[in-house]
Design a protein around this motif. Sequence first.
Motif, PDB file in Angstrom:
ATOM      1  N   SER A   1       0.821  -1.212   0.000  1.00  0.00           N
ATOM      2  CA  SER A   1       0.000   0.000   0.000  1.00  0.00           C
ATOM      3  C   SER A   1       0.851   1.257   0.000  1.00  0.00           C
ATOM      4  O   SER A   1       0.404   2.315  -0.441  1.00  0.00           O
ATOM      5  CB  SER A   1      -0.955   0.008   1.195  1.00  0.00           C
ATOM      6  N   ALA A   2       2.107   1.144   0.471  1.00  0.00           N
ATOM      7  CA  ALA A   2       3.022   2.272   0.387  1.00  0.00           C
ATOM      8  C   ALA A   2       3.640   2.403  -0.998  1.00  0.00           C
ATOM      9  O   ALA A   2       4.347   3.369  -1.281  1.00  0.00           O
ATOM     10  CB  ALA A   2       4.132   2.121   1.427  1.00  0.00           C
ATOM     11  N   GLY A   3       3.387   1.417  -1.861  1.00  0.00           N
ATOM     12  CA  GLY A   3       3.859   1.499  -3.231  1.00  0.00           C
ATOM     13  C   GLY A   3       5.235   0.921  -3.467  1.00  0.00           C
ATOM     14  O   GLY A   3       5.868   1.213  -4.487  1.00  0.00           O
ATOM     15  N   ASN A   4       5.728   0.065  -2.541  1.00  0.00           N
ATOM     16  CA  ASN A   4       7.078  -0.472  -2.641  1.00  0.00           C
ATOM     17  C   ASN A   4       7.089  -1.946  -3.023  1.00  0.00           C
ATOM     18  O   ASN A   4       6.122  -2.665  -2.787  1.00  0.00           O
ATOM     19  CB  ASN A   4       7.801  -0.292  -1.306  1.00  0.00           C
ATOM     20  N   GLY A   5       8.217  -2.387  -3.569  1.00  0.00           N
ATOM     21  CA  GLY A   5       8.353  -3.775  -3.987  1.00  0.00           C
ATOM     22  C   GLY A   5       8.903  -4.667  -2.894  1.00  0.00           C
ATOM     23  O   GLY A   5       8.255  -5.622  -2.464  1.00  0.00           O
ATOM     24  N   ILE A   6      10.122  -4.389  -2.434  1.00  0.00           N
ATOM     25  CA  ILE A   6      10.739  -5.116  -1.336  1.00  0.00           C
ATOM     26  C   ILE A   6      10.994  -4.117  -0.214  1.00  0.00           C
ATOM     27  O   ILE A   6      11.588  -3.070  -0.440  1.00  0.00           O
ATOM     28  CB  ILE A   6      12.064  -5.775  -1.755  1.00  0.00           C
ATOM     29  N   CYS A   7      10.545  -4.440   0.997  1.00  0.00           N
ATOM     30  CA  CYS A   7      10.759  -3.579   2.159  1.00  0.00           C
ATOM     31  C   CYS A   7      11.595  -4.323   3.187  1.00  0.00           C
ATOM     32  O   CYS A   7      11.283  -5.472   3.521  1.00  0.00           O
ATOM     33  CB  CYS A   7       9.418  -3.169   2.781  1.00  0.00           C
ATOM     34  N   VAL A   8      12.631  -3.668   3.677  1.00  0.00           N
ATOM     35  CA  VAL A   8      13.461  -4.216   4.753  1.00  0.00           C
ATOM     36  C   VAL A   8      13.305  -3.251   5.921  1.00  0.00           C
ATOM     37  O   VAL A   8      13.773  -2.117   5.869  1.00  0.00           O
ATOM     38  CB  VAL A   8      14.928  -4.341   4.333  1.00  0.00           C
ATOM     39  N   ILE A   9      12.649  -3.697   6.988  1.00  0.00           N
ATOM     40  CA  ILE A   9      12.178  -2.780   8.014  1.00  0.00           C
ATOM     41  C   ILE A   9      12.728  -3.162   9.390  1.00  0.00           C
ATOM     42  O   ILE A   9      12.473  -4.247   9.910  1.00  0.00           O
ATOM     43  CB  ILE A   9      10.637  -2.766   8.085  1.00  0.00           C
ATOM     44  N   GLY A  10      13.469  -2.247   9.977  1.00  0.00           N
ATOM     45  CA  GLY A  10      13.915  -2.399  11.352  1.00  0.00           C
ATOM     46  C   GLY A  10      13.163  -1.448  12.265  1.00  0.00           C
ATOM     47  O   GLY A  10      12.265  -0.715  11.832  1.00  0.00           O
ATOM     48  N   GLY A  11      13.526  -1.443  13.534  1.00  0.00           N
ATOM     49  CA  GLY A  11      12.881  -0.575  14.498  1.00  0.00           C
ATOM     50  C   GLY A  11      13.544   0.788  14.557  1.00  0.00           C
ATOM     51  O   GLY A  11      14.680   0.968  14.103  1.00  0.00           O
ATOM     52  N   LYS A  12      12.837   1.750  15.126  1.00  0.00           N
ATOM     53  CA  LYS A  12      13.387   3.099  15.235  1.00  0.00           C
ATOM     54  C   LYS A  12      14.622   3.114  16.108  1.00  0.00           C
ATOM     55  O   LYS A  12      15.597   3.824  15.816  1.00  0.00           O
ATOM     56  CB  LYS A  12      12.323   4.038  15.804  1.00  0.00           C
ATOM     57  N   ASN A  13      14.635   2.333  17.177  1.00  0.00           N
ATOM     58  CA  ASN A  13      15.758   2.324  18.110  1.00  0.00           C
ATOM     59  C   ASN A  13      16.498   0.998  18.137  1.00  0.00           C
ATOM     60  O   ASN A  13      17.412   0.808  18.944  1.00  0.00           O
ATOM     61  CB  ASN A  13      15.263   2.669  19.513  1.00  0.00           C
ATOM     62  N   LYS A  14      16.111   0.069  17.286  1.00  0.00           N
ATOM     63  CA  LYS A  14      16.798  -1.221  17.197  1.00  0.00           C
ATOM     64  C   LYS A  14      16.888  -1.607  15.734  1.00  0.00           C
ATOM     65  O   LYS A  14      15.922  -2.057  15.125  1.00  0.00           O
ATOM     66  CB  LYS A  14      16.057  -2.295  17.999  1.00  0.00           C
ATOM     67  N   ALA A  15      18.070  -1.443  15.168  1.00  0.00           N
ATOM     68  CA  ALA A  15      18.249  -1.669  13.740  1.00  0.00           C
ATOM     69  C   ALA A  15      18.133  -3.151  13.394  1.00  0.00           C
ATOM     70  O   ALA A  15      18.525  -4.022  14.171  1.00  0.00           O
ATOM     71  CB  ALA A  15      19.611  -1.141  13.299  1.00  0.00           C
ATOM     72  N   LEU A  16      17.602  -3.410  12.206  1.00  0.00           N
ATOM     73  CA  LEU A  16      17.577  -4.762  11.657  1.00  0.00           C
ATOM     74  C   LEU A  16      18.914  -5.008  10.975  1.00  0.00           C
ATOM     75  O   LEU A  16      19.307  -4.285  10.062  1.00  0.00           O
ATOM     76  CB  LEU A  16      16.434  -4.899  10.654  1.00  0.00           C
TER      77      LEU A  16
END
Length: 376
Positions: free
Chosen positions: A118-133
């Motif tokens: 829905s954000a219009g993206n193909g692949i999303c890699v998502i970490g936390g604001k204070n804890k990086a993935l």
Amino acid sequence: MTKRHITYLACTTTLVGAFLGTTPASAAHQTLVVRPGQSIQKAVDLARAGDTVFVLPGTYYETVTVKTAGVTLRGMGQLTVIQPPKKTKSVWLGTKLPGTKVTGTKLPGTKASPTCLSAGNGICVIGGKNKALKDVTIADLKVTGFAKTGVWAMGTDHLTVERVTADDNGQWGIAQEHSTRGVLRENIARNNGDAGLFLANNVKAEQGAKDSKGTVVERNRLADNRIGLTVRRLRNLSVTDNYVTGNCAGVFVVGDENKPKAGLITVRGNRVERNNKYCAKTARLPYLQGSGIVLTGTEKALVTGNTVVGHSGKSPLSGGIVLFKSFVGATSTANRITGNTLESNSPADLVNQENTKSDNTFDRNSCRASKPAGLC
């Protein structure tokens, strides 16, 4: 099919499974194989740190979200294609009640947010604001035709995106925000609506430049986008050995009045040529045409060993290598432009629109014309 692709296929013959082939259960790490008609997302959801999701040749009509550290998503180059779903009844994981606004997925203590699709993206890699993935790899596949971004990453550490082709996406080909120690290597980004590659501290918030802790952008091919590469409000990264051509502008390093300033960036050994496409002005920038490498509102950048040729335009940002005061008035300071080869750029090979008394340095460049005179 190349020898490399044949080798990949041979490796998969030992993998078994009704839906997804996997290595034996005794193995420390698994390879989960996705075949045409199967779901990449389901395989990614099963993967654990150290696992590889290997996607066989074919076209996959879906989006993929990676939220597990240490996972590798790998295809077989341009034979593995990810495109938007053909039909989607609902692309928002939320509800709408009469008289209310649509709301998305909401976790305790967070704002509602859209899905990757829905954000219009193909692949999303998502970490936390204070804890990086950490330690995710996206490699050897093609992502095309998405409304916003082919590969989008936020809140990551040591993300590697390599040998990915990101074509014909509405905004960015490959982009990362609020991330550190990224490696973007040997990718192709073409015909995207804004930047082929886009790196930023924070897309929406006004804040100082973020220390990228040594992010590397190297050996990418960036063609026919609005801007080949944009680096916005970041510090401590390198842009090396990329080929940038056919865009409205080649490389943009952008800062502003926020502290700390953007800078401590090395732009080295890139070939930047004939970025002469015309792009209309936006709310942030004038029209673009004929810009090679542009520094605006940056400090302590080193631009060296680049070949910048064949740019022509009458935009305020036109020229081979251009220093330009940011549009909120922030100056560029203590930058060094040295040892570059420039030819056939108009209005000049080197353009310094800062105060001529500033401490930016131009030396040992091979060029014929500068604005003001005397920089070559």
